[in-house]
Design a protein around this motif. Structure first.
Motif, PDB file in Angstrom:
ATOM      1  N   LEU A 149     -11.333  26.639  51.773  1.00  0.00           N
ATOM      2  CA  LEU A 149     -12.092  26.227  52.702  1.00  0.00           C
ATOM      3  C   LEU A 149     -13.225  27.508  52.611  1.00  0.00           C
ATOM      4  N   GLY A 150     -14.250  26.812  52.362  1.00  0.00           N
ATOM      5  CA  GLY A 150     -15.275  27.000  51.815  1.00  0.00           C
ATOM      6  C   GLY A 150     -15.773  27.010  50.205  1.00  0.00           C
ATOM      7  N   ASP A 151     -14.953  26.332  49.782  1.00  0.00           N
ATOM      8  CA  ASP A 151     -15.601  25.746  47.966  1.00  0.00           C
ATOM      9  C   ASP A 151     -16.337  24.737  48.102  1.00  0.00           C
ATOM     10  N   SER A 152     -16.810  24.181  46.863  1.00  0.00           N
ATOM     11  CA  SER A 152     -17.748  23.236  46.875  1.00  0.00           C
ATOM     12  C   SER A 152     -17.242  21.938  45.873  1.00  0.00           C
ATOM     13  N   ILE A 153     -17.104  21.337  45.950  1.00  0.00           N
ATOM     14  CA  ILE A 153     -17.013  20.081  45.507  1.00  0.00           C
ATOM     15  C   ILE A 153     -18.024  19.130  45.779  1.00  0.00           C
ATOM     16  N   SER A 154     -17.921  18.395  44.232  1.00  0.00           N
ATOM     17  CA  SER A 154     -19.259  17.636  44.059  1.00  0.00           C
ATOM     18  C   SER A 154     -19.137  15.968  44.325  1.00  0.00           C
ATOM     19  N   VAL A 155     -19.547  14.885  45.064  1.00  0.00           N
ATOM     20  CA  VAL A 155     -19.297  13.762  46.330  1.00  0.00           C
ATOM     21  C   VAL A 155     -20.333  12.524  45.847  1.00  0.00           C
ATOM     22  N   ASN A 156     -20.135  13.023  44.423  1.00  0.00           N
ATOM     23  CA  ASN A 156     -21.219  11.342  43.626  1.00  0.00           C
ATOM     24  C   ASN A 156     -22.342  11.615  43.878  1.00  0.00           C
ATOM     25  N   GLY A 157     -22.323  12.942  42.880  1.00  0.00           N
ATOM     26  CA  GLY A 157     -23.706  14.111  42.777  1.00  0.00           C
ATOM     27  C   GLY A 157     -23.898  15.124  44.163  1.00  0.00           C
ATOM     28  N   CYS A 158     -23.506  15.467  44.593  1.00  0.00           N
ATOM     29  CA  CYS A 158     -23.733  15.456  45.880  1.00  0.00           C
ATOM     30  C   CYS A 158     -22.828  16.688  45.708  1.00  0.00           C
ATOM     31  N   CYS A 159     -23.243  18.280  46.050  1.00  0.00           N
ATOM     32  CA  CYS A 159     -22.521  19.375  46.451  1.00  0.00           C
ATOM     33  C   CYS A 159     -22.240  19.733  47.681  1.00  0.00           C
ATOM     34  N   LEU A 160     -20.989  19.554  48.232  1.00  0.00           N
ATOM     35  CA  LEU A 160     -20.386  19.577  49.482  1.00  0.00           C
ATOM     36  C   LEU A 160     -19.171  20.734  49.337  1.00  0.00           C
ATOM     37  N   THR A 161     -19.346  21.760  50.556  1.00  0.00           N
ATOM     38  CA  THR A 161     -18.927  22.390  51.605  1.00  0.00           C
ATOM     39  C   THR A 161     -17.575  21.823  51.544  1.00  0.00           C
ATOM     40  N   VAL A 162     -16.102  22.438  51.380  1.00  0.00           N
ATOM     41  CA  VAL A 162     -14.695  22.027  51.829  1.00  0.00           C
ATOM     42  C   VAL A 162     -14.140  22.799  53.279  1.00  0.00           C
ATOM     43  N   SER A 163     -14.938  22.224  54.482  1.00  0.00           N
ATOM     44  CA  SER A 163     -14.625  22.282  55.751  1.00  0.00           C
ATOM     45  C   SER A 163     -13.070  22.035  57.099  1.00  0.00           C
ATOM     46  N   GLU A 164     -12.192  21.514  56.119  1.00  0.00           N
ATOM     47  CA  GLU A 164     -10.930  21.503  56.377  1.00  0.00           C
ATOM     48  C   GLU A 164     -10.095  20.473  54.494  1.00  0.00           C
ATOM     49  N   LEU A 165      -8.767  21.128  54.871  1.00  0.00           N
ATOM     50  CA  LEU A 165      -8.237  21.194  54.259  1.00  0.00           C
ATOM     51  C   LEU A 165      -6.363  19.583  54.739  1.00  0.00           C
ATOM     52  N   GLY A 166      -5.968  18.853  53.800  1.00  0.00           N
ATOM     53  CA  GLY A 166      -5.253  18.337  53.924  1.00  0.00           C
ATOM     54  C   GLY A 166      -4.076  18.692  52.867  1.00  0.00           C
ATOM     55  N   GLU A 167      -3.232  17.918  53.420  1.00  0.00           N
ATOM     56  CA  GLU A 167      -1.352  16.957  52.444  1.00  0.00           C
ATOM     57  C   GLU A 167      -2.757  16.224  51.606  1.00  0.00           C
ATOM     58  N   GLY A 168      -2.990  16.137  50.529  1.00  0.00           N
ATOM     59  CA  GLY A 168      -3.503  15.279  49.713  1.00  0.00           C
ATOM     60  C   GLY A 168      -5.211  14.789  49.935  1.00  0.00           C
ATOM     61  N   VAL A 202     -26.429  10.799  37.545  1.00  0.00           N
ATOM     62  CA  VAL A 202     -26.363   9.528  37.885  1.00  0.00           C
ATOM     63  C   VAL A 202     -24.955   9.678  38.568  1.00  0.00           C
ATOM     64  N   ASP A 203     -24.921   9.673  39.820  1.00  0.00           N
ATOM     65  CA  ASP A 203     -24.024   9.628  40.901  1.00  0.00           C
ATOM     66  C   ASP A 203     -22.699  10.804  40.314  1.00  0.00           C
ATOM     67  N   GLY A 204     -23.504  12.430  39.683  1.00  0.00           N
ATOM     68  CA  GLY A 204     -22.560  13.018  39.650  1.00  0.00           C
ATOM     69  C   GLY A 204     -22.013  12.906  37.958  1.00  0.00           C
ATOM     70  N   VAL A 205     -22.615  12.260  37.303  1.00  0.00           N
ATOM     71  CA  VAL A 205     -21.488  11.708  35.975  1.00  0.00           C
ATOM     72  C   VAL A 205     -22.869  12.245  34.881  1.00  0.00           C
ATOM     73  N   SER A 206     -22.955  12.799  33.729  1.00  0.00           N
ATOM     74  CA  SER A 206     -23.532  13.985  33.231  1.00  0.00           C
ATOM     75  C   SER A 206     -24.031  12.386  32.459  1.00  0.00           C
ATOM     76  N   LEU A 207     -25.307  12.609  31.516  1.00  0.00           N
ATOM     77  CA  LEU A 207     -25.792  11.154  30.569  1.00  0.00           C
ATOM     78  C   LEU A 207     -26.588  11.303  30.216  1.00  0.00           C
ATOM     79  N   THR A 208     -26.182  11.142  28.865  1.00  0.00           N
ATOM     80  CA  THR A 208     -27.690  10.889  27.731  1.00  0.00           C
ATOM     81  C   THR A 208     -28.368   9.893  28.216  1.00  0.00           C
ATOM     82  N   VAL A 209     -30.548  10.396  28.423  1.00  0.00           N
ATOM     83  CA  VAL A 209     -30.902   9.170  27.924  1.00  0.00           C
ATOM     84  C   VAL A 209     -31.585   8.532  27.239  1.00  0.00           C
ATOM     85  N   VAL A 210     -30.446   7.298  26.949  1.00  0.00           N
ATOM     86  CA  VAL A 210     -31.572   6.605  26.106  1.00  0.00           C
ATOM     87  C   VAL A 210     -33.131   6.386  25.655  1.00  0.00           C
TER      88      VAL A 210
END
Length: 219
Positions: free
Chosen positions: A37-56, A140-148
Motif C-alpha cells: 500500500l502506498g507504492d507507485s505503479i505507472s499506468v499508461n505512463g501515469c504514476c498512481l498510488t496503490v490504495s488497495e491490494l487484492g488477489e491478482g 508514450v503511454d509509459g513506454v520509453s521510445l526514441t524519436v525518429v
C-alpha cells in the motif's frame, strides 16, 4: 521514478465513478510482486498510488486533475494498460528517466507497418515540440521510445516487435489518444539556460543590480 520499460500488460477490472474522481481497479500479476500500500505503479505512463491490494488486482484513486490531463479519463473495464513498478536502486535503467507525470495527450495520426516494425506518427499538444530532438527520448503511454523525427506539431517513432507485442502500442490505431511525457532532463536544461537568456528589449535592470564601477563605489 520509472524507466519506461513496461513490465506487464494489465487489464482494467473495475471503474467506480465518484463524481470528481474514479477508483480504478486493475488485474495484474507481475507488478504485484513486492508491492505494498502506498507504492507507485505507472499506468499508461501515469504514476498512481496503490490504495488497495487484492488477489491478482490492485486499486488506485484518480483525482479530477488526472482525469482532465491524461487519457485515463476514458478508461473502461476490459481495457489493456501498460504497467510498471517504480524503479529500485538495484534495477538497470533500460529506458530513460521517467517521472510518470503526463505533460499532455497526443493523438495517433498515422501508422505505417513494415516487415519488422511500425512507424507511428503522434501529434504534439501545446509547446512540447521544444523538448523533442531527433534520436531523443519520449514516453508514450509509459513506454520509453526514441524519436525518429521531431516535427513542429508531431513526431514519429519506430515500434519494434517487442514493443508491439508487449505494450498497448501494438493495438493503438489512428485517432487513439496516448499519454506523453517529455524528457525531464530537457526540461531542467531549459530552466537552467533561461537564467542566461538575454533580457527582452526595453527591460529594466534588477533594482538591486549596479555596475561594479559606479560613482557611489568610487566615493
Amino acid at each position: 521514478m520509472f524507466t519506461g520499460i513496461v513490465e506487464e500488460l494489465g487489464t482494467v477490472a473495475e471503474v467506480v465513478d465518484q463524481g470528481d474522481a474514479i477508483r480504478l481497479t486493475v488485474a495484474a500479476d507481475t507488478v504485484l510482486e513486492g508491492t505494498g500500500l502506498g507504492d507507485s505503479i505507472s499506468v499508461n505512463g501515469c504514476c498512481l498510488t496503490v490504495s488497495e491490494l487484492g488477489e491478482g488486482r490492485w486499486t488506485a484513486d484518480l483525482m479530477q486533475e488526472t482525469l482532465d490531463k491524461t487519457s485515463l479519463r476514458g478508461v473502461a473495464p476490459g481495457d489493456r494498460v501498460n504497467l510498471e513498478r517504480a524503479v529500485t536502486v538495484d534495477k538497470r535503467l533500460g529506458g530513460h528517466i521517467v517521472q510518470g507525470h503526463v505533460d499532455g495527450v497526443g493523438e495517433v495520426l498515422s501508422r505505417t507497418p513494415s516487415e519488422h516494425w511500425d512507424v507511428v506518427e503522434i501529434s504534439l499538444p501545446g509547446d512540447l515540440d521544444r523538448y523533442l530532438v531527433d534520436k531523443g527520448s519520449i514516453t508514450v503511454d509509459g513506454v520509453s521510445l526514441t524519436v525518429v523525427e521531431a516535427r513542429e506539431d508531431s513526431f514519429t517513432v519506430s515500434l519494434i516487435p517487442e514493443t508491439l507485442a508487449r505494450t498497448t502500442l501494438g493495438s493503438r490505431r489512428v485517432g487513439d489518444l496516448v499519454n506523453l511525457e517529455a524528457d525531464v532532463i530537457a526540461k531542467h536544461v531549459e530552466k537552467l539556460l533561461g537564467a542566461y537568456a538575454p533580457a527582452p528589449a526595453g527591460a529594466h535592470p534588477h533594482p538591486h543590480s549596479h555596475h561594479p564601477h559606479s560613482h557611489d563605489e568610487e566615493e
